[in-house]
Write an enzyme that holds these catalytic residues in place. Structure first.
Site, PDB file in Angstrom:
ATOM      1  CG  ASP A   1      -1.785   1.360   1.314  1.00 50.97           C
ATOM      2  OD1 ASP A   1      -2.313   1.583   0.208  1.00 50.97           O
ATOM      3  OD2 ASP A   1      -2.240   1.700   2.339  1.00 50.97           O
TER       4      ASP A   1
ATOM      5  CG  ASP B   1      -4.299  -1.474   2.921  1.00 54.69           C
ATOM      6  OD1 ASP B   1      -4.664  -1.686   1.706  1.00 54.69           O
ATOM      7  OD2 ASP B   1      -4.072  -0.945   3.697  1.00 54.69           O
TER       8      ASP B   1
END
Length: 852
Positions: free
Chosen positions: A254, A515
């Site tokens: 990320d 996530d």
């Protein structure tokens, strides 16, 4: 393995061999306890999500506003969305505007302005403004709820090591079972042994041939690796993930909060429009358009006030202040200094430009600057002030640029990851242009794509309906780009799934709820510092310090743990093969009557049960120290290649087996007076020995060979002297060898299990007393031969790429050329006994080039 040991326990107790049965039972309970403990430690991501779904909501019910449990709101409810409150469901904004922080959901660093008709998502937080909203979706139908569904769909993965142990145990147990059953029949048919005696020998041989403590040793090694990782501020929530980490060849990261600081910072680039201004003066003007001595009201004020010279601002008197209004998209303040009054404003470039008296003259230049910044994904803030006495004539002062900058160590971390054979992809919910600029700053591939070309989630919404053709259909596209931007949780999930289908071992880093599904789907999920509860619960590892550099450190530590487990398994398989084939072949090809020994209890060579157990317990006890051993982690990702493992183990076992059978033949040949004059012992100057000393001599020889095989196995393709063992392993093995030597040398003269045993050093002459030393020298001589055979085997496997030894660990990452699956002579530091991470900083890229 547990079933075989249970059967052995029952047989031992049935034969009234209480000590042997008790030892086996204790090992069974130890294995079961460790397994239960590790299961109880597993995190529950869904439970963490449920904990995060418990905010209150202010809803209009029964004709009045009231606080209720957010879990009982329903579509159509009217709710209050006010600053500081969590959005209780997916709600549409009715009137007015609010600013919503969606960082946990989308990765967007700055709050999002929402007006009538926009949907505020469950899990986000209102940071400014107050509006009424209408609930549109609740529960599993919300954006947040779909994330929980993705998490719930991922089944627990026991990791590769579990399946490797099962396969190794199955092969060894099956082989031992076949040989033992054959031996049992031969003993009863050829030697006419009683059923009880034949069964007792066969069961004992079966038990010692099964690596009973294999799970305990592997678990201990992983636990010690977990402790080593904790020193690097990495919390391991699933032990098997350490082994998986060693195989990682694709890191999906990320952006916001992982690669970046998740904090907007003013950049050095500042475009000014008059000679008297520079970045410092423009920052002061921007700070004057805020309450500079009050807590910042939003992220922009935090950024500006953190960079400006506030002491200079104190020289001004603020007469009036207009806070940020989403409708006009700027702030404004009226100030006075030295009797002169003026206004200053900061806000969106197009709004401030239209206010300036020379807007048309500046428009082309300003629009070009804005377009260039936008193309690079850099945000900007425009500052202007009045220059006339009436405070009506505005002049552009400057354009400040700001960006969520990368962490100081991120660029170097990505470089190291590529050196170690791990490709890095950026997967973010942030803007594409911003992601591309970040990729350029980090020397990553700037070819960042949007979700349009990604596979679609199944219409059923069930992840189990995801096809197994994603890797084939989308793998090339994913490998050709540097990452993806503006993605949602289901996109991240599908990207990881496609890469896994393509054969990659994927690690995923992240911090937000968005996530969590990908973290759980990946082979190794890594929650970074400051991650949400859902992300931490979904992850296999949790970083407690900011930054990504510790991930590379964790990879090196994991590869070191892998090397320890590989060394242990090679040794354990080798020791098992050596032991079971030695006694098996001893029964078939070396009957004692051929050497003039007519003892009915010693028709074939065997040793007392207690000696069998001593060999097993001392070996397994020493192997507990393998987790402390020094290793040379590979520069390439590590994968299990069981065919290579069994080949190398077989070579080591074969050399040890030949040496043991040769010594047994020579020893038996030296017992009888008739054969003594022509015996090898006589020719080598070794004194004649008794039948009982043959037992203790071979016990000592098997014990020493086992431990020396461990030291040969631990260095892989290198010679055993390539690097020294750790003090814990060295002294553990030394203690066990000393015990074995003393047991063999000073074993009392007695009959045990109907077998005559005599201490190896029992005798009047010095030559007899030195027999243990002679056995040591014999074992060391064969140890050199064994190690030479091992090195030659590795070279042969490497040269001809037998069983894909050289190419199996390849990745399609930074280096497309074939690489060796291990590092030849590579060390992570000058001294092999240094901690991996302390010394790995001295590794230079020329070490990599020199090996290839």
């Amino acid at each position: 393995m547990p079933i075989a040991i249970w059967i052995a326990c029952i047989i031992e107790f049935a034969l009234e061999n209480w000590p042997d049965g008790g030892i086996l039972l204790g090992i069974q309970f130890a294995n079961a306890t460790i397994g239960w403990y590790e299961t109880m430690k597993a995190g529950n991501a869904v439970a963490a999500l449920k904990q995060s779904l418990k905010p209150n909501a202010t809803a209009f019910r029964d004709g009045k506003w009231q606080n209720i449990d957010a879990s009982i709101v329903v579509p159509g409810d009217l709710v209050k969305l006010a600053a500081g409150s969590a959005v209780p469901a997916d709600c549409s904004v009715n009137e007015g505007s609010i600013e919503v922080d969606e960082a946990a959901l989308t990765g967007e660093s700055l709050p999002v302005t929402m007006v009538e008709g926009h949907i505020a998502k469950m899990g986000s937080t209102v940071v400014r403004g107050e509006v009424d909203g209408t609930v549109q979706f609740t529960g599993m139908y919300t954006f947040f709820g779909k994330t929980a569904l993705l998490l719930n769909s991922v089944e627990a993965d026991l990791g590769n090591i579990h399946y490797v142990l099962v396969k190794v145990m199955f092969v060894l147990t099956l082989l031992s079972l076949i040989l033992c059953i054959t031996c049992f029949g031969y003993l009863m048919g050829k030697y006419k042994l009683a059923f009880r005696d034949a069964l007792e020998f066969t069961v004992v041989l079966l038990v010692v041939s099964i690596p009973i403590a294999i799970e305990i040793v592997v678990t201990t090694t992983l636990a010690l690796g977990s402790k080593e990782l904790s020193i690097q501020k990495v919390i391991v929530t699933r032990l098997s993930s350490i082994e998986m980490m060693s195989a990682v060849n694709m890191l999906c990261s990320d952006k916001t909060g992982t690669l970046t600081l998740n904090k907007m910072e003013i950049q050095e680039t500042c475009h000014t429009f008059s000679p008297e201004h520079d970045i410092k003066s423009v920052l002061v003007l921007a700070a004057l358009a805020a309450k500079w001595r009050e807590p910042p009201r939003d992220a922009l004020d935090t950024m500006v006030l953190g960079s400006a010279n506030l002491d200079e601002c104190d020289n001004y008197e603020q007469l009036q202040f207009l806070p940020f209004d989403p409708k006009v998209k700027r702030t404004e303040a009226t100030l006075r200094r030295d009797g002169k009054t003026f206004k200053v404003t900061k806000g969106a470039p197009n709004i401030v430009l239209d206010m300036c008296h020379n807007a048309e003259d500046l428009r082309a230049r300003v629009e070009k600057i804005i377009e260039d910044l936008a193309r690079r994904g850099v945000r900007c803030l425009t500052v202007a002030r009045t220059i006339d006495d009436n405070c009506e004539k505005w002049e552009m002062s400057g354009i400040l640029t700001f960006l969520d900058p990368p962490r100081p160590d991120t660029k170097e971390t990505i470089r190291k990851a590529k050196v170690y054979g791990v490709d890095v992809k950026m997967i973010t919910g942030d803007n594409q242009l911003i992601a591309q600029e970040m990729a350029r700053m980090l020397n990553m591939d700037p070819n960042i794509l949007t979700p349009e070309g990604l596979p679609q989630f199944p219409e059923s919404g069930d992840p189990k309906d995801i096809p197994d053709t994603l890797g084939r259909d989308y793998g090339d596209m994913m490998l050709a780009c540097g990452g993806f931007a503006h993605v949602y949780p289901e996109h991240k999930y599908l990207i990881v799934e496609a890469l896994r289908q393509r054969g990659f071992t994927c690690a995923m880093t992240g911090d937000g709820v968005n996530d969590a599904p990908a973290l759980k789907r990946s082979d190794v999920g890594i929650a970074v510092h400051g991650a949400t509860d859902a992300a931490r619960a979904s992850a296999d590892m949790v970083l407690t310090d900011p930054g990504l550099s510790v991930v590379v450190d964790a990879m090196l530590i994991a590869r070191g743990v892998f090397q320890r487990m590989l060394s242990f398994l090679i040794y354990r398989v080798s020791a098992t093969l050596q032991l079971v084939f030695f006694f098996f072949l001893g029964v078939f090809i070396l009957p004692t009557e051929r050497f003039g020994i007519h003892d009915k209890s010693f028709q074939f060579f065997h040793i007392p049960v207690l000696m069998f157990m001593l060999i097993t317990l001392l070996n397994d006890g020493t192997l507990m120290a393998i987790g402390y051993d020094y290793v040379r982690p590979s520069e390439r990702p590590q994968r299990w290649n069981l065919r290579v493992l069994f080949v190398v183990s077989s070579v080591l076992a074969f050399v040890a087996l030949v040496s043991s059978l040769l010594l047994l033949w020579m020893a038996l040949d030296a017992v009888n007076e008739v054969n003594w004059e022509q015996s090898w012992f006589k020719g080598l100057g070794i004194p004649q020995i008794d039948q009982g000393q043959v037992v203790t001599m071979l016990y000592l020889k098997v014990s020493i060979s086992d431990f020396l095989t461990l030291f040969a196995a631990r260095t892989g393709a290198d010679w055993f002297w390539a690097y020294r063992p750790s003090p814990v392993l060295f002294f553990g093995a030394g203690l066990s060898l000393a015990i074995s030597t003393c047991v063999a040398a000073f074993w009392p003269d007695q009959t045990m299990d109907d077998i005559i045993t005599i201490g190896l050093s029992h005798g009047d002459s010095t030559a007899v007393k030195l027999l243990p030393l002679w056995v040591w020298l014999y074992c060391i001589f064969w140890w050199f031969l064994q190690d030479a055979a091992k090195v030659a085997t590795y070279k042969f496997l490497d040269h001809y790429d037998i069983f894909s030894y050289r190419t199996e660990a390849l990745t399609s990452g930074p280096d497309p050329h074939p690489q060796r699956r291990r590092s030849r002579g590579m060390s992570i530091g000058g001294n092999i006994d240094e901690p991996l991470i302390k010394s790995q900083t001295r590794l230079r890229s020329n070490s990599w080039k020199s090996n290839h």
